[in-house]
Design a protein around this motif. Structure first.
Motif: not given
Length: 180
Positions: A137, A38-43, A34, A134
């Motif tokens: 996106e 960063g956000p790539e984990y959730d995606r 995580r 990060r």
């Protein structure tokens, strides 16, 4: 307490300790992923549908990235790239679509010179995600506009936004900060 009862208690306690250790190890690995992605984990979790599959994919990306020869750019090369970026931005006023395509090419050249494979967009996303998760996106948004602009479907405002998104990734790649 009988010997058999004592052995049973010890076995149960050992199993509980082993299960707790495994849980702690799993949570630590998840926290690492995580933080790193960063956000790539959730995606990735959303795309894969479950955390185990996503985490397996993210660990594979880390392994692949560890085998790459990512290089720090000399200061003079960073200045040359910064100057090239300034030129791309200046040409935007007269040629917005061309400037977005140039920005994409400049980012790809920078990635290549740093040591990232540039064999295709999906591969670029995969390889960049490890150290630049990060800003992915931003890259996705810019690339989407670039593709649509090639078909004449992007507005000037969308092209301007794409330049801002490309600049975010460009600066991230140029800065060579490894502490993500």
């Amino acid at each position: 307490m009988s010997t058999n009862a004592l052995i049973a208690v010890i076995v149960v306690a050992a199993v509980v300790v082993i299960l707790l250790a495994a849980l702690m190890w799993t949570l630590a690995r998840r926290r690492h992923l995580r933080e790193r992605f960063g956000p790539e984990y959730d995606r990735t979790v959303e795309e894969r549908g479950d955390k185990r599959s996503a985490e397996r994919d993210l660990r594979a990306r880390e392994d692949r990235h560890d085998r790459l020869d990512i290089k720090e750019l000399p200061v003079e090369r960073r200045h040359e790239y910064a100057d090239a970026w300034t030129g791309v931005q200046q040409r935007f006023v007269d040629r917005p679509e061309g400037s977005v395509a140039e920005a994409d090419e400049l980012v790809t050249r920078l990635m290549s010179e740093r040591g990232y494979p540039t064999e295709g967009y999906q591969g670029q996303l995969r390889d960049l995600s490890v150290e630049h998760g990060r800003t992915l996106e931003e890259y996705r948004a810019a690339h989407d506009v670039k593709v649509r602009s090639g078909d004449g479907e992007a507005t000037t405002e969308e092209l301007r936004g794409a330049m801002v998104h490309y600049r975010t990734l460009f600066e991230d790649l140029l800065s060579d900060e490894r502490s993500r």
